[in-house]
Design a protein around this motif. Structure first.
Motif, PDB file in Angstrom:
ATOM      1  N   HIS A 173      89.833-117.110 -15.566  1.00 58.68           N
ATOM      2  CA  HIS A 173      90.686-116.100 -16.209  1.00 58.68           C
ATOM      3  C   HIS A 173      92.163-116.383 -15.902  1.00 58.68           C
ATOM      4  O   HIS A 173      93.019-116.322 -16.785  1.00 58.68           O
ATOM      5  N   PHE A 174      92.435-116.748 -14.650  1.00 55.60           N
ATOM      6  CA  PHE A 174      93.798-117.111 -14.251  1.00 55.60           C
ATOM      7  C   PHE A 174      94.303-118.297 -15.086  1.00 55.60           C
ATOM      8  O   PHE A 174      95.391-118.245 -15.677  1.00 55.60           O
ATOM      9  N   ALA A 215      86.086-111.387 -14.767  1.00 61.14           N
ATOM     10  CA  ALA A 215      86.916-111.638 -13.587  1.00 61.14           C
ATOM     11  C   ALA A 215      86.955-110.364 -12.737  1.00 61.14           C
ATOM     12  O   ALA A 215      86.832-110.403 -11.509  1.00 61.14           O
ATOM     13  N   ARG A 216      87.093-109.229 -13.403  1.00 60.72           N
ATOM     14  CA  ARG A 216      87.089-107.950 -12.701  1.00 60.72           C
ATOM     15  C   ARG A 216      85.734-107.701 -12.024  1.00 60.72           C
ATOM     16  O   ARG A 216      85.665-107.263 -10.867  1.00 60.72           O
ATOM     17  N   ASP A 255      90.111-100.798 -13.614  1.00 67.49           N
ATOM     18  CA  ASP A 255      89.972-100.726 -15.066  1.00 67.49           C
ATOM     19  C   ASP A 255      90.732-101.868 -15.723  1.00 67.49           C
ATOM     20  O   ASP A 255      91.841-102.203 -15.307  1.00 67.49           O
ATOM     21  N   VAL A 256      90.129-102.443 -16.749  1.00 69.75           N
ATOM     22  CA  VAL A 256      90.748-103.570 -17.452  1.00 69.75           C
ATOM     23  C   VAL A 256      91.189-103.138 -18.846  1.00 69.75           C
ATOM     24  O   VAL A 256      90.347-102.857 -19.704  1.00 69.75           O
ATOM     25  N   ALA A 309      96.360-104.360  -9.371  1.00 72.47           N
ATOM     26  CA  ALA A 309      97.518-104.199 -10.258  1.00 72.47           C
ATOM     27  C   ALA A 309      98.020-105.561 -10.729  1.00 72.47           C
ATOM     28  O   ALA A 309      98.393-105.736 -11.901  1.00 72.47           O
ATOM     29  N   ALA A 310      97.985-106.535  -9.825  1.00 75.92           N
ATOM     30  CA  ALA A 310      98.451-107.877 -10.174  1.00 75.92           C
ATOM     31  C   ALA A 310      97.547-108.505 -11.237  1.00 75.92           C
ATOM     32  O   ALA A 310      98.011-109.219 -12.135  1.00 75.92           O
ATOM     33  N   MET A 311      96.260-108.222 -11.164  1.00 68.60           N
ATOM     34  CA  MET A 311      95.334-108.774 -12.157  1.00 68.60           C
ATOM     35  C   MET A 311      95.557-108.153 -13.531  1.00 68.60           C
ATOM     36  O   MET A 311      95.450-108.829 -14.555  1.00 68.60           O
ATOM     37  N   VAL A 312      95.857-106.865 -13.540  1.00 69.91           N
ATOM     38  CA  VAL A 312      96.135-106.216 -14.827  1.00 69.91           C
ATOM     39  C   VAL A 312      97.397-106.829 -15.449  1.00 69.91           C
ATOM     40  O   VAL A 312      97.449-107.123 -16.639  1.00 69.91           O
TER      41      VAL A 312
END
Ligand code: HEM
Ligand SMILES: *[C@@H]1O[C@H](CO)[C@@H](O)[C@H](O)[C@H]1NC(C)=O
Ligand SMILES: *[C@@H]1O[C@H](CO)[C@@H](O)[C@H](O)[C@H]1NC(C)=O
Ligand SMILES: *[C@@H]1O[C@H](CO)[C@@H](O)[C@H](O)[C@H]1NC(C)=O
Length: 334
Positions: A67-68, A133-134, A146-147, A308-311
């Protein structure tokens, strides 16, 4: 070379404008995007992930990393999933060797197959990756988040896009900063490096192949065979696992808890046990070192900042609305 006034103006207007543009695309993503059109979307992705992780307990690490890489190359548009075809070498086959397991692509295929059966042509491959990923982070103990969804799939995947967009294991602080800043992933221009520190926490799960760090173990530089910023006892241990610079063994990145999504990788970094130069290099600057110390002390803060960083990462360069398409096969554009 001193920056000219014109280049400064260009940089500042881009900082303002580009972040506006990003904000508007990102704000089109929303939590529960498929509530009406495919209510079981997230549950079906989760089922595909659960099936896979029962067979291969570390498969989620590969999916998180995928995902990254998807988001850093052409935005989160599923381009990392596209296979090379018709003379085109796709991202996943770039010569920087991203080492994704075929099995990770199959998890996405399986999720896609059940989604197409339940609600054909609705859920994008890019969203599948963001969801899975989540699910990986949550599965290994990083907590659920949440995504926001609604990404659409791109049609282009080029190996040649990877080298300038994917940060490498031996990047210097300057190089890391440039790549992350280009993606808009820094908290502010002044505390750029602490913004990057939270992403490094992903290395709390999964493995690396020896070539990602053996240059720190053998013939490091003319004054030292081993990188002096690497804990000597850890270096010896790594040399045993990678007896030559060309060994290709898989080594856990966070030895104390390879499959625990926790803050122990930060504790390792504070003991000079960051595996990659690009990880260890973060503590060479006070702002990022402070961030690493905070995360090493407080796992809950790390996990909430990471979510938060992933969102944020999941909103990079997304295609929404009528842009892009909903691929029916994640490995090929329609
Ligand atoms: C800061 C820049 C980064 C660099 C230079 C970097 C570099 C690397 C390298 C060299 C590997 C080992 C690959 C191998 O040898 O097979 C790796 C693995 C991994 N990276 Fe990163 N990475 C970075 C950021 C991230 C981010 C932002 C994420 C996710 C949000 C991430 C998630 C992972 C995961 C989960 C693995 C383990 C994969 C597996 O077990 O298959 N990394 N990374
Ligand atoms: C790329 O990684 C794979 C998997 O570890 C390995 O088998 C292959 O030899 C590597 N190729 C190159 C060119 O480094
Ligand atoms: C970083 O590693 C790559 C190979 O993975 C190598 O080609 C390159 O020269 C290295 N760069 C530095 C600055 O050591
Ligand atoms: C070798 O690397 C270390 C750590 O990066 C550095 O302090 C030292 O100056 C380097 N030596 C040479 C000769 O480049």
């Amino acid at each position: 070379m001193a920056p000219t006034l014109a280049s400064l103006v260009a940089i500042f207007s881009c900082m303002a404008l580009c972040s506006l543009m990003r904000a508007s695309a990102a704000s089109k993503l929303r939590v529960g995007f498929y509530a009406q059109t495919c209510p079981r979307a997230e549950a079906l992705v989760r089922e595909a992930f659960d099936d896979a992780v029962r067979k291969t307990d570390d498969i989620g690490a590969d999916l998180l990393r995928m995902h990254f890489h998807d988001c850093f190359v052409r935005g989160c548009d599923g381009s990392v999933l596209i296979a090379s075809a018709n003379g085109n070498t796709a991202e996943k086959d770039a010569d920087i060797n991203q080492t994704f397991e075929e099995e990770a692509f199959q998890v996405v295929d399986n999720a896609k197959a059940s989604l197409e059966a339940a609600c054909p042509g609705v859920v994008s491959c890019a969203d599948i990756l963001a969801y899975v990923a989540r699910d990986s982070v949550a599965h290994y103990g990083g907590g659920f988040y949440d995504v926001p969804a609604g990404r659409r799939d791109g049609r282009i995947s080029l190996a040649t896009d990877t080298s300038e967009n994917i940060p490498r294991h031996n990047f210097t602080l300057d190089q890391l900063t440039r790549v992350f800043a280009r993606k808009g992933l820094t908290q502010s221009e002044m505390i750029t490096l602490s913004g990057i520190a939270v992403y490094i926490g992903a290395h709390t799960i999964g493995i690396a192949h020896c070539p990602a760090f053996t240059e720190r173990l053998y013939n490091f530089n003319s004054s030292s065979g081993v990188d002096p910023t690497l804990d000597p006892a850890y270096a010896v241990q790594l040399q045993q696992q990678c007896p030559t610079a060309a060994s290709n063994t898989e080594v856990p990145m966070d030895l104390p808890s390879e499959l625990g999504f926790d803050n122990s990788y930060y504790k390792g970094i504070l003991r000079n046990r960051g595996l990659f130069t690009s990880d260890q290099t973060l503590v060479s600057t006070p702002a990022a070192a402070a961030q690493v110390k905070l995360f090493a002390r407080n796992s809950a803060v790390f996990k909430s900042r990471f979510a938060a960083a992933m969102v944020r990462m999941g909103s990079i360069g997304v295609l929404t609305g009528s842009n892009g398409e909903i691929r029916s096969n994640c490995r090929a554009p329609n």
